[in-house]
Each structure stands twice: as structure tokens, then as C-alpha cells.
Design a protein around this motif. Sequence first.
Motif, PDB file in Angstrom:
ATOM      1  N   CYS A   1       8.662  27.437   2.854  1.00  0.00           N
ATOM      2  CA  CYS A   1       8.881  26.806   1.539  1.00  0.00           C
ATOM      3  C   CYS A   1      10.122  26.851   0.595  1.00  0.00           C
ATOM      4  CB  CYS A   1       7.585  26.661   0.724  1.00  0.00           C
ATOM      5  SG  CYS A   1       6.235  25.887   1.463  1.00  0.00           S
ATOM      6  N   THR A   2      10.862  28.188   1.154  1.00  0.00           N
ATOM      7  CA  THR A   2      11.889  28.512   0.191  1.00  0.00           C
ATOM      8  C   THR A   2      12.996  27.282  -0.071  1.00  0.00           C
ATOM      9  OG1 THR A   2      13.215  29.637   1.984  1.00  0.00           O
ATOM     10  CG2 THR A   2      11.443  30.981   0.898  1.00  0.00           C
ATOM     11  N   TRP A   3      13.409  26.777   1.222  1.00  0.00           N
ATOM     12  CA  TRP A   3      14.632  26.008   0.922  1.00  0.00           C
ATOM     13  C   TRP A   3      13.949  24.841   0.178  1.00  0.00           C
ATOM     14  CZ3 TRP A   3      18.921  27.735   3.043  1.00  0.00           C
ATOM     15  CH2 TRP A   3      18.989  28.830   3.990  1.00  0.00           C
ATOM     16  N   GLY A   4      12.671  24.247   0.305  1.00  0.00           N
ATOM     17  CA  GLY A   4      12.355  23.201  -0.352  1.00  0.00           C
ATOM     18  C   GLY A   4      12.313  23.546  -2.058  1.00  0.00           C
ATOM     19  N   THR A   5      11.957  24.801  -2.423  1.00  0.00           N
ATOM     20  CA  THR A   5      12.117  25.358  -3.637  1.00  0.00           C
ATOM     21  C   THR A   5      13.599  25.253  -4.259  1.00  0.00           C
ATOM     22  OG1 THR A   5      12.005  27.546  -3.208  1.00  0.00           O
ATOM     23  CG2 THR A   5       9.995  26.507  -3.738  1.00  0.00           C
ATOM     24  N   LEU A   6      14.494  25.661  -3.458  1.00  0.00           N
ATOM     25  CA  LEU A   6      15.931  25.926  -3.888  1.00  0.00           C
ATOM     26  C   LEU A   6      16.527  24.453  -3.989  1.00  0.00           C
ATOM     27  CD1 LEU A   6      17.174  28.301  -0.990  1.00  0.00           C
ATOM     28  CD2 LEU A   6      17.080  28.767  -3.373  1.00  0.00           C
ATOM     29  N   VAL A   7      16.133  23.487  -3.747  1.00  0.00           N
ATOM     30  CA  VAL A   7      16.591  22.008  -4.051  1.00  0.00           C
ATOM     31  C   VAL A   7      15.875  21.456  -5.157  1.00  0.00           C
ATOM     32  CG1 VAL A   7      17.404  21.890  -1.731  1.00  0.00           C
ATOM     33  CG2 VAL A   7      15.259  20.910  -2.088  1.00  0.00           C
ATOM     34  N   ASP A   8      14.964  22.102  -5.451  1.00  0.00           N
ATOM     35  CA  ASP A   8      14.105  21.297  -6.526  1.00  0.00           C
ATOM     36  C   ASP A   8      14.381  21.738  -8.189  1.00  0.00           C
ATOM     37  OD1 ASP A   8      12.052  20.426  -8.493  1.00  0.00           O
ATOM     38  OD2 ASP A   8      10.523  20.644  -6.797  1.00  0.00           O
ATOM     39  N   GLU A   9      15.138  21.020  -8.833  1.00  0.00           N
ATOM     40  CA  GLU A   9      15.619  21.412 -10.038  1.00  0.00           C
ATOM     41  C   GLU A   9      14.552  21.632 -11.071  1.00  0.00           C
ATOM     42  OE1 GLU A   9      18.897  21.972 -10.739  1.00  0.00           O
ATOM     43  OE2 GLU A   9      19.470  21.431  -8.870  1.00  0.00           O
ATOM     44  N   ASP A  10      13.298  21.036 -10.934  1.00  0.00           N
ATOM     45  CA  ASP A  10      12.244  21.165 -11.953  1.00  0.00           C
ATOM     46  C   ASP A  10      11.869  22.441 -11.726  1.00  0.00           C
ATOM     47  OD1 ASP A  10      12.724  18.777 -13.201  1.00  0.00           O
ATOM     48  OD2 ASP A  10      11.106  17.737 -11.836  1.00  0.00           O
ATOM     49  N   PHE A  11      11.658  23.115 -10.316  1.00  0.00           N
ATOM     50  CA  PHE A  11      11.157  24.332 -10.050  1.00  0.00           C
ATOM     51  C   PHE A  11      11.696  25.384 -10.901  1.00  0.00           C
ATOM     52  CE2 PHE A  11      10.753  28.322  -7.644  1.00  0.00           C
ATOM     53  CZ  PHE A  11       9.467  28.320  -7.526  1.00  0.00           C
ATOM     54  N   TRP A  12      13.015  25.447 -11.085  1.00  0.00           N
ATOM     55  CA  TRP A  12      13.659  26.338 -11.874  1.00  0.00           C
ATOM     56  C   TRP A  12      13.844  26.290 -13.098  1.00  0.00           C
ATOM     57  CZ3 TRP A  12      14.526  30.176  -8.461  1.00  0.00           C
ATOM     58  CH2 TRP A  12      14.321  29.996  -7.323  1.00  0.00           C
TER      59      TRP A  12
ATOM     60  N   ARG B   1      20.103  31.028  -8.049  1.00  0.00           N
ATOM     61  CA  ARG B   1      19.863  30.560  -6.705  1.00  0.00           C
ATOM     62  C   ARG B   1      20.778  30.682  -5.555  1.00  0.00           C
ATOM     63  NH1 ARG B   1      18.161  24.317  -7.751  1.00  0.00           N
ATOM     64  NH2 ARG B   1      19.091  24.654 -10.134  1.00  0.00           N
ATOM     65  N   THR B   2      22.068  30.777  -5.809  1.00  0.00           N
ATOM     66  CA  THR B   2      23.258  30.853  -5.073  1.00  0.00           C
ATOM     67  C   THR B   2      22.994  32.266  -4.339  1.00  0.00           C
ATOM     68  OG1 THR B   2      24.679  29.456  -6.136  1.00  0.00           O
ATOM     69  CG2 THR B   2      25.659  31.085  -4.428  1.00  0.00           C
TER      70      THR B   2
ATOM     71  N   ALA C   1      21.787  19.947  -0.765  1.00  0.00           N
ATOM     72  CA  ALA C   1      22.501  21.234  -1.216  1.00  0.00           C
ATOM     73  C   ALA C   1      22.190  22.462  -0.611  1.00  0.00           C
ATOM     74  CB  ALA C   1      21.438  21.386  -2.600  1.00  0.00           C
ATOM     75  N   VAL C   2      21.558  22.495   0.501  1.00  0.00           N
ATOM     76  CA  VAL C   2      21.324  23.648   1.323  1.00  0.00           C
ATOM     77  C   VAL C   2      21.516  23.544   2.714  1.00  0.00           C
ATOM     78  CG1 VAL C   2      19.362  24.661  -0.026  1.00  0.00           C
ATOM     79  CG2 VAL C   2      18.654  22.988   1.936  1.00  0.00           C
ATOM     80  N   ALA C   3      22.154  22.254   2.939  1.00  0.00           N
ATOM     81  CA  ALA C   3      22.528  21.722   4.319  1.00  0.00           C
ATOM     82  C   ALA C   3      23.527  22.843   5.178  1.00  0.00           C
ATOM     83  CB  ALA C   3      22.966  20.209   4.485  1.00  0.00           C
ATOM     84  N   ASP C   4      24.593  23.128   4.437  1.00  0.00           N
ATOM     85  CA  ASP C   4      25.557  24.159   5.197  1.00  0.00           C
ATOM     86  C   ASP C   4      24.988  25.245   5.537  1.00  0.00           C
ATOM     87  OD1 ASP C   4      27.745  22.417   4.626  1.00  0.00           O
ATOM     88  OD2 ASP C   4      28.069  23.471   2.685  1.00  0.00           O
ATOM     89  N   ASP C   5      23.903  25.771   4.937  1.00  0.00           N
ATOM     90  CA  ASP C   5      23.485  27.025   5.337  1.00  0.00           C
ATOM     91  C   ASP C   5      22.251  26.975   6.225  1.00  0.00           C
ATOM     92  OD1 ASP C   5      24.973  28.814   3.998  1.00  0.00           O
ATOM     93  OD2 ASP C   5      23.461  29.351   2.273  1.00  0.00           O
TER      94      ASP C   5
END
Length: 371
Positions: A192-203, A213-214, A258-262
Motif C-alpha cells: 500500500c506504500t505506493w498508493g499513499t505516496l500519490v495521495d496528497e490528502d494522506f500527507w 516523500r521523495t 507520480a511514482v511510475a518512473d520508480d
Amino acid sequence: MSSHFDIVGSFLRPAALKQARLQFEQGNLDQADLTKVEDQLITELVKQEVAAGLTVVTDGEFRRSYWHLDTFWGFGGIDHTQAAHGYFFHDEETRRDAATVTGPIHFTGQHPDLAAFEFLKSVTPAGITPRQSIPSPAQCYFELIRDQENVEALQAVYPNETDLLTDLIQAYRDLIQALYQAGCRDLKLDDCTWGTLVDEDFWQGPGKELFDRTELQAKFLALDNAVLAGWPSDLRLSTHVCRGNYHSTWASAGGYGAVADDLFGKLNVDAYYLEFDDDRSGDFAPLAKVTGDKTVVLGLVTSKQATLEDPTTLIQRVTEASQYVPLERLALSTQCGFASTEEGNQLTATDQWNKIKLVVETAKQIWSTEE
């Protein structure tokens, strides 16, 4: 995966299993008798999976309470604790169970996931692949820093984070080695980590401003790849990217861009199981970043609701995704399992099998020339 249809892995817990687990918790059933119930129901589940046409089967995660915590609790040095709060989902909060470091993290030589796989393999017919799913090491790290109490406990044991990461990687590699020696050739890391990384509200929550986040994304990638590196070529490694699946609710939202490259370009897996059942997952364009000959399993059928998707729409969406990944490297599944925790999603067992039937029949229609 030999077909273009698949499952993520968890199944609704039968009433008999829920009753047995309740009796066990109340002290009215011992571990041996609970295991007998689990064994019987898992054996029946595997037969149902095969009858449904699946070529890869799981034990439904019938021995687990959670998709992730049970695995963490199985390592030495990580204890079952209670947090101040559960995980926050859309309009709902989970139970407060947590995993906290109390000593050096290590694989003890025994683990509930290893025992679970050994039984699953023993009841899987010839020609069918038994799959084991475990939470990713990045997910474990994220759990260990989920709140201030966990961070303080972690730092008491590991004042140097490098030592923590070294031990966590080794514990995971030891578990995977034991699974491989037991015959596991299909291993999925749920995450679930990738899903949280792209969620602005989560942070935006309290304390989240302390995270970069980076840096966190780079750490997650390095941690997972350290565990994924160097395994024999006959071990199929995959990951399932989830945005939360609890009691038909969800936890995070945001597309993959936002996380596609990695995620798609650098994570060393053979296949991705990706949520695409609603707008929270964004569009297919980030799939252009998928490298090599990796497989993408499109989670277009929701496991959260009973309503069946229109096969014509599913076919159209697969066609759309094939603009970014060749059709021969695509497959179809539900977006997640049916019961990531023992509560399960809000649908019936009949609904569950109807969803799987829809996946199988639609996939056969799409890839009929390749079957």
C-alpha cells in the motif's frame, strides 16, 4: 501465470472459519482444532478455485487476520501490539492492532507464512500453481514508523537505521529462501506504500510534515529491490499495488503517474497487479513507463461491490490499456482480494465467485486466439 486471468488472493472467510476463530480467541478451541478447521476449509477453497478455471490458487489467507500484520508478527523481534488508533479508511477506522519492534528483527526458522504455504502446496493438484503472498518489506518499514510510539520503540532497538534496514532485508530474504526451498515458485508482494505516496490528502495529517516523500519513495524502492535481487529465474516475483481494501472501503487515492518512473521502471518484479476499478487509480498513461517484458494484471473488476461490470466495457478498457503495454503482456483480475482482513468486503460468497467467473470468461473472450 499461464492464463490471462488471475486473482489477487484473499477470499471471504466462511462462517465456520469465523466461528472457529472466535472460539479460539475465547479459549474454547485450542490451536490444533483451529488448524483442523482451517485445513479443511482451505482444501475446499482450492477445489473451488480449480473448478472456477483458475490456474494459480491461494489459501484465501484463511489463516490470517490481516493481509500484512500477521507476516510481521511472524518475525522475531516484532510483537503484536495495540496502537492508539487503527488505520483510517474512508468513513471507517479499523481495529487497533499494530506491529512494534521489541528486539533485533530476524527470521526464526519458522514462520506462519511458511507453514501456510507448505499446507497449500500439499493440497494443490498437479498442473496448478500455489501462490504465496506476503506484504512488501517497504510496507513493514512503514508499519514500524506509523506513529510516534512505534518510532520510539524502533529507535530504542535500532538507534542506527542502517542496522534496521540490514536486519529487515535479511529477515525477508531468509523467509523467501525458506519458501523457495518449500517449493514456492510464485511469490507476490502486497504493497500500500505506493498508493499513499500519490495521495496528497494522506500527507496533510498530524506528524506527516516530518516525512520527505521523495526520500521515503527512494527508501521504499531500495528496500524492496534489496529483497527482490538475486533469486532463481524460476521464482516469479510480482507486486500488488493497493489503495486500501477494508470492509468495502478505501484508504488512499491518486494515479500512478507520480511514482511510475520508480514503480514501473525500477522495481525488480516480473508482474504488477494494479487497481483500475474506479477513478481513484487514474488513467492508463503511466503504464508507458513499464519496462522490459513485465506483465501488467489490470484490476478492472472491483472486489468491493457485488454489481457485475459490463463485459463490453471491460474489453474496451483492456484495449485502451494495450496502447501502453502489448496485449500479450496484459491480464485481467479483480482490483484486490475479497477479504484483505478477516472482516471481508460487503458482498456474499456467491457474489465473489460471480466476479471470478466474469474475470475468467471475459479474459478468455479477449485473448481467445492465445489460449
